[in-house]
Design a protein around this motif. Structure first.
Motif, PDB file in Angstrom:
ATOM      1  N   GLY A  89      40.813   9.118  42.192  1.00 28.20           N
ATOM      2  CA  GLY A  89      40.843   8.783  40.764  1.00 28.20           C
ATOM      3  C   GLY A  89      39.870   9.622  39.956  1.00 28.20           C
ATOM      4  N   THR A  90      38.674   9.828  40.497  1.00 30.14           N
ATOM      5  CA  THR A  90      37.683  10.660  39.823  1.00 30.14           C
ATOM      6  C   THR A  90      38.174  12.092  39.673  1.00 30.14           C
ATOM      7  OG1 THR A  90      35.880   9.301  40.699  1.00 30.14           O
ATOM      8  CG2 THR A  90      35.305  11.503  39.918  1.00 30.14           C
ATOM      9  N   THR A  91      38.779  12.616  40.733  1.00 29.45           N
ATOM     10  CA  THR A  91      39.274  13.997  40.699  1.00 29.45           C
ATOM     11  C   THR A  91      40.417  14.153  39.702  1.00 29.45           C
ATOM     12  OG1 THR A  91      38.659  14.264  43.024  1.00 29.45           O
ATOM     13  CG2 THR A  91      40.193  15.880  42.099  1.00 29.45           C
ATOM     14  N   LEU A  92      41.341  13.195  39.672  1.00 27.98           N
ATOM     15  CA  LEU A  92      42.464  13.273  38.731  1.00 27.98           C
ATOM     16  C   LEU A  92      41.982  13.220  37.289  1.00 27.98           C
ATOM     17  CD1 LEU A  92      45.121  11.001  40.497  1.00 27.98           C
ATOM     18  CD2 LEU A  92      45.086  13.502  40.356  1.00 27.98           C
ATOM     19  N   VAL A 158      33.002  21.483  35.551  1.00 26.62           N
ATOM     20  CA  VAL A 158      33.250  22.619  36.443  1.00 26.62           C
ATOM     21  C   VAL A 158      34.687  23.107  36.300  1.00 26.62           C
ATOM     22  CG1 VAL A 158      33.342  23.356  38.850  1.00 26.62           C
ATOM     23  CG2 VAL A 158      31.468  21.898  38.071  1.00 26.62           C
ATOM     24  N   LEU A 159      35.647  22.198  36.271  1.00 28.33           N
ATOM     25  CA  LEU A 159      37.053  22.581  36.167  1.00 28.33           C
ATOM     26  C   LEU A 159      37.362  23.199  34.800  1.00 28.33           C
ATOM     27  CD1 LEU A 159      38.671  19.502  37.939  1.00 28.33           C
ATOM     28  CD2 LEU A 159      38.416  21.808  38.847  1.00 28.33           C
ATOM     29  N   ARG A 160      36.725  22.714  33.761  1.00 24.00           N
ATOM     30  CA  ARG A 160      36.930  23.294  32.427  1.00 24.00           C
ATOM     31  C   ARG A 160      36.504  24.758  32.414  1.00 24.00           C
ATOM     32  NH1 ARG A 160      33.744  25.020  28.668  1.00 24.00           N
ATOM     33  NH2 ARG A 160      34.405  25.071  26.469  1.00 24.00           N
ATOM     34  N   ASN A 193      46.270  27.844  40.980  1.00 21.62           N
ATOM     35  CA  ASN A 193      45.278  28.888  41.233  1.00 21.62           C
ATOM     36  C   ASN A 193      43.848  28.345  41.286  1.00 21.62           C
ATOM     37  OD1 ASN A 193      46.747  31.678  41.099  1.00 21.62           O
ATOM     38  ND2 ASN A 193      47.637  30.469  39.450  1.00 21.62           N
ATOM     39  N   MET A 194      43.705  27.047  41.225  1.00 20.62           N
ATOM     40  CA  MET A 194      42.373  26.457  41.333  1.00 20.62           C
ATOM     41  C   MET A 194      42.378  25.288  42.324  1.00 20.62           C
ATOM     42  SD  MET A 194      42.359  24.884  37.459  1.00 20.62           S
ATOM     43  CE  MET A 194      40.941  23.853  37.678  1.00 20.62           C
ATOM     44  N   MET A 195      43.309  25.353  43.281  1.00 21.73           N
ATOM     45  CA  MET A 195      43.435  24.275  44.247  1.00 21.73           C
ATOM     46  C   MET A 195      42.183  24.111  45.111  1.00 21.73           C
ATOM     47  SD  MET A 195      46.137  22.442  44.123  1.00 21.73           S
ATOM     48  CE  MET A 195      46.124  21.766  45.769  1.00 21.73           C
ATOM     49  N   SER A 196      41.580  25.231  45.501  1.00 24.33           N
ATOM     50  CA  SER A 196      40.388  25.138  46.346  1.00 24.33           C
ATOM     51  C   SER A 196      39.242  24.452  45.603  1.00 24.33           C
ATOM     52  CB  SER A 196      39.954  26.527  46.814  1.00 24.33           C
ATOM     53  OG  SER A 196      39.713  27.371  45.704  1.00 24.33           O
ATOM     54  N   LEU A 197      39.124  24.738  44.307  1.00 20.77           N
ATOM     55  CA  LEU A 197      38.080  24.100  43.512  1.00 20.77           C
ATOM     56  C   LEU A 197      38.364  22.610  43.344  1.00 20.77           C
ATOM     57  CD1 LEU A 197      35.490  24.587  41.922  1.00 20.77           C
ATOM     58  CD2 LEU A 197      36.876  25.069  39.910  1.00 20.77           C
ATOM     59  N   VAL A 198      39.635  22.264  43.168  1.00 19.19           N
ATOM     60  CA  VAL A 198      40.012  20.857  43.051  1.00 19.19           C
ATOM     61  C   VAL A 198      39.742  20.130  44.371  1.00 19.19           C
ATOM     62  CG1 VAL A 198      41.940  19.262  42.681  1.00 19.19           C
ATOM     63  CG2 VAL A 198      41.725  21.303  41.257  1.00 19.19           C
ATOM     64  N   ALA A 199      40.048  20.794  45.492  1.00 17.18           N
ATOM     65  CA  ALA A 199      39.784  20.192  46.800  1.00 17.18           C
ATOM     66  C   ALA A 199      38.285  19.952  46.999  1.00 17.18           C
ATOM     67  CB  ALA A 199      40.328  21.086  47.906  1.00 17.18           C
ATOM     68  N   ALA A 200      37.485  20.924  46.601  1.00 21.84           N
ATOM     69  CA  ALA A 200      36.034  20.756  46.707  1.00 21.84           C
ATOM     70  C   ALA A 200      35.558  19.623  45.811  1.00 21.84           C
ATOM     71  CB  ALA A 200      35.327  22.058  46.342  1.00 21.84           C
ATOM     72  N   SER A 201      36.152  19.512  44.631  1.00 16.99           N
ATOM     73  CA  SER A 201      35.799  18.430  43.712  1.00 16.99           C
ATOM     74  C   SER A 201      36.153  17.074  44.307  1.00 16.99           C
ATOM     75  CB  SER A 201      36.516  18.629  42.375  1.00 16.99           C
ATOM     76  OG  SER A 201      36.218  17.578  41.475  1.00 16.99           O
ATOM     77  N   MET A 267      33.330  19.668  55.887  1.00 19.91           N
ATOM     78  CA  MET A 267      34.653  20.139  55.469  1.00 19.91           C
ATOM     79  C   MET A 267      34.570  20.945  54.180  1.00 19.91           C
ATOM     80  SD  MET A 267      36.901  16.736  56.330  1.00 19.91           S
ATOM     81  CE  MET A 267      38.412  17.434  55.658  1.00 19.91           C
ATOM     82  N   ASN A 268      33.614  20.596  53.360  1.00 19.92           N
ATOM     83  CA  ASN A 268      33.438  21.322  52.100  1.00 19.92           C
ATOM     84  C   ASN A 268      33.026  22.766  52.337  1.00 19.92           C
ATOM     85  OD1 ASN A 268      33.774  21.164  49.350  1.00 19.92           O
ATOM     86  ND2 ASN A 268      32.200  19.617  49.048  1.00 19.92           N
ATOM     87  N   PHE A 269      32.320  23.028  53.443  1.00 19.58           N
ATOM     88  CA  PHE A 269      31.940  24.396  53.769  1.00 19.58           C
ATOM     89  C   PHE A 269      33.174  25.279  53.905  1.00 19.58           C
ATOM     90  CE2 PHE A 269      27.818  22.857  56.008  1.00 19.58           C
ATOM     91  CZ  PHE A 269      27.237  22.675  54.762  1.00 19.58           C
ATOM     92  N   ALA A 270      34.217  24.754  54.561  1.00 20.57           N
ATOM     93  CA  ALA A 270      35.438  25.535  54.737  1.00 20.57           C
ATOM     94  C   ALA A 270      36.172  25.722  53.426  1.00 20.57           C
ATOM     95  CB  ALA A 270      36.352  24.857  55.755  1.00 20.57           C
ATOM     96  N   VAL A 271      36.104  24.739  52.550  1.00 19.64           N
ATOM     97  CA  VAL A 271      36.730  24.885  51.234  1.00 19.64           C
ATOM     98  C   VAL A 271      36.052  26.008  50.457  1.00 19.64           C
ATOM     99  CG1 VAL A 271      37.161  23.738  49.023  1.00 19.64           C
ATOM    100  CG2 VAL A 271      37.480  22.486  51.159  1.00 19.64           C
ATOM    101  N   ASP A 272      34.732  26.119  50.571  1.00 17.84           N
ATOM    102  CA  ASP A 272      34.017  27.227  49.943  1.00 17.84           C
ATOM    103  C   ASP A 272      34.492  28.563  50.512  1.00 17.84           C
ATOM    104  OD1 ASP A 272      32.544  25.553  48.358  1.00 17.84           O
ATOM    105  OD2 ASP A 272      30.846  25.439  49.749  1.00 17.84           O
ATOM    106  N   GLU A 273      34.776  28.571  51.802  1.00 14.65           N
ATOM    107  CA  GLU A 273      35.258  29.794  52.432  1.00 14.65           C
ATOM    108  C   GLU A 273      36.639  30.179  51.912  1.00 14.65           C
ATOM    109  OE1 GLU A 273      36.595  30.849  56.896  1.00 14.65           O
ATOM    110  OE2 GLU A 273      34.475  30.361  56.673  1.00 14.65           O
TER     111      GLU A 273
END
Length: 282
Positions: A89-92, A158-160, A193-201, A267-273
């Motif tokens: 919910g926070t991410t959405l 961050v997303l903005r 094009n910002m899926m990795s950032l959304v996943a990290a969020s 898991m977030n480390f891999a998202v950064d990668e």
């Protein structure tokens, strides 16, 4: 599908991320098979009170005669559910506000940025405690809502910033000139094009939600009758578990919270990668 599988290769190659994924899967599996692996029912109170760990009760019993291990196993369900639902919910909410503010400069951006800045400067934990304390009802649904209301602003900021850089890309400009609507451009051109950032969020929000739920329950601001790791800590503290030698009652849920949070961080480390190609390993 091939692109999705290719994106998972650097994720799985990351050793710490693989460890985090395994730990998370073990917790999820424990929540699913809880009725089969739990030695007793979490509501069964026919045992002696405040027993230290024994073979029959590996983590001892509570002040009401409940088996601590059974409560720990079943508590995984509530803690995982609250953490991931509140994190989602926070991410959405962060994504929606970030997309609108980043893609629509002017009045929309100014209003949404102002609201975001207000929530950024508000102390999240005290605000969370006040909202939970003065709410007319108690329970996990309230905790989820409180966490979402108090935790969305950082992700939205961050997303903005990311959307602001993407809206001037050639493919976005081309879609705008071809007559595509605002919503289609945001969710078909910019969002993928910002899926990795959304996943990290999402992972960051889930970590905060799990810790927030445990903290509110520990303070007695949730429903004490619901079996979760946070309520276990609440009752252990109120019953003086450490003073009576029942250290496992307090240590077990605290260790599970720490392990689950650690798994998501790994898991977030891999998202950064995935997000930064310079970090990828050959």
């Amino acid at each position: 599908m091939n692109a999705f599988r290719a994106s998972l290769i650097p994720f799985w190659r990351n050793r710490v991320a693989r460890l985090g994924t395994i730990i998370l899967c073990l917790f999820i599996l424990m929540a699913i098979v809880a009725p089969w692996i739990s030695p007793y029912s979490p509501q069964d109170s026919n045992f002696s009170e405040m027993l230290s760990p024994t073979l029959a009760h590996p983590l001892g019993t509570t002040q009401d005669g409940h088996d601590v291990l059974s409560q720990l196993i079943y508590g995984t369900r509530v803690s995982l559910l609250v953490g991931f639902v509140a994190g989602l919910g926070t991410t959405l909410l962060s994504l929606l506000i970030g997309l609108l503010a980043g893609y629509m400069p002017g009045v929309v951006d100014e209003v949404l940025s102002y609201v975001t800045n207000v929530f950024l400067v508000l102390p999240a934990l005290p605000l969370m405690i006040v909202l939970a304390a003065y709410a007319p009802v108690k329970g996990e649904y309230l905790i989820v809502i409180v966490i979402i209301v108090t935790s969305w602003s950082w992700g939205a900021r961050v997303l903005r910033a990311q959307v602001t850089t993407l809206r001037t890309r050639d493919y976005v400009v081309a879609a705008r000139f071809s007559g595509d609507g605002v919503m289609r451009i945001m969710f078909k051109e910019i969002f993928p094009n910002m899926m990795s950032l959304v996943a990290a969020s999402f992972l960051g929000a889930a970590i905060s939600a799990i810790l927030g739920e445990a903290g509110l329950e520990f303070l007695g601001l949730g429903d004490p009758n619901i079996n979760s790791w946070g309520t276990m800590l609440y009752w252990a503290q109120n019953s003086g578990a450490m003073l009576q030698g029942q250290w496992a009652w307090l240590a077990a849920p605290g260790l599970c919270i720490a392990l689950l949070g650690t798994a998501l961080v790994l898991m977030n480390f891999a998202v950064d990668e995935l997000a930064n190609p310079r970090l990828r390993r050959n």
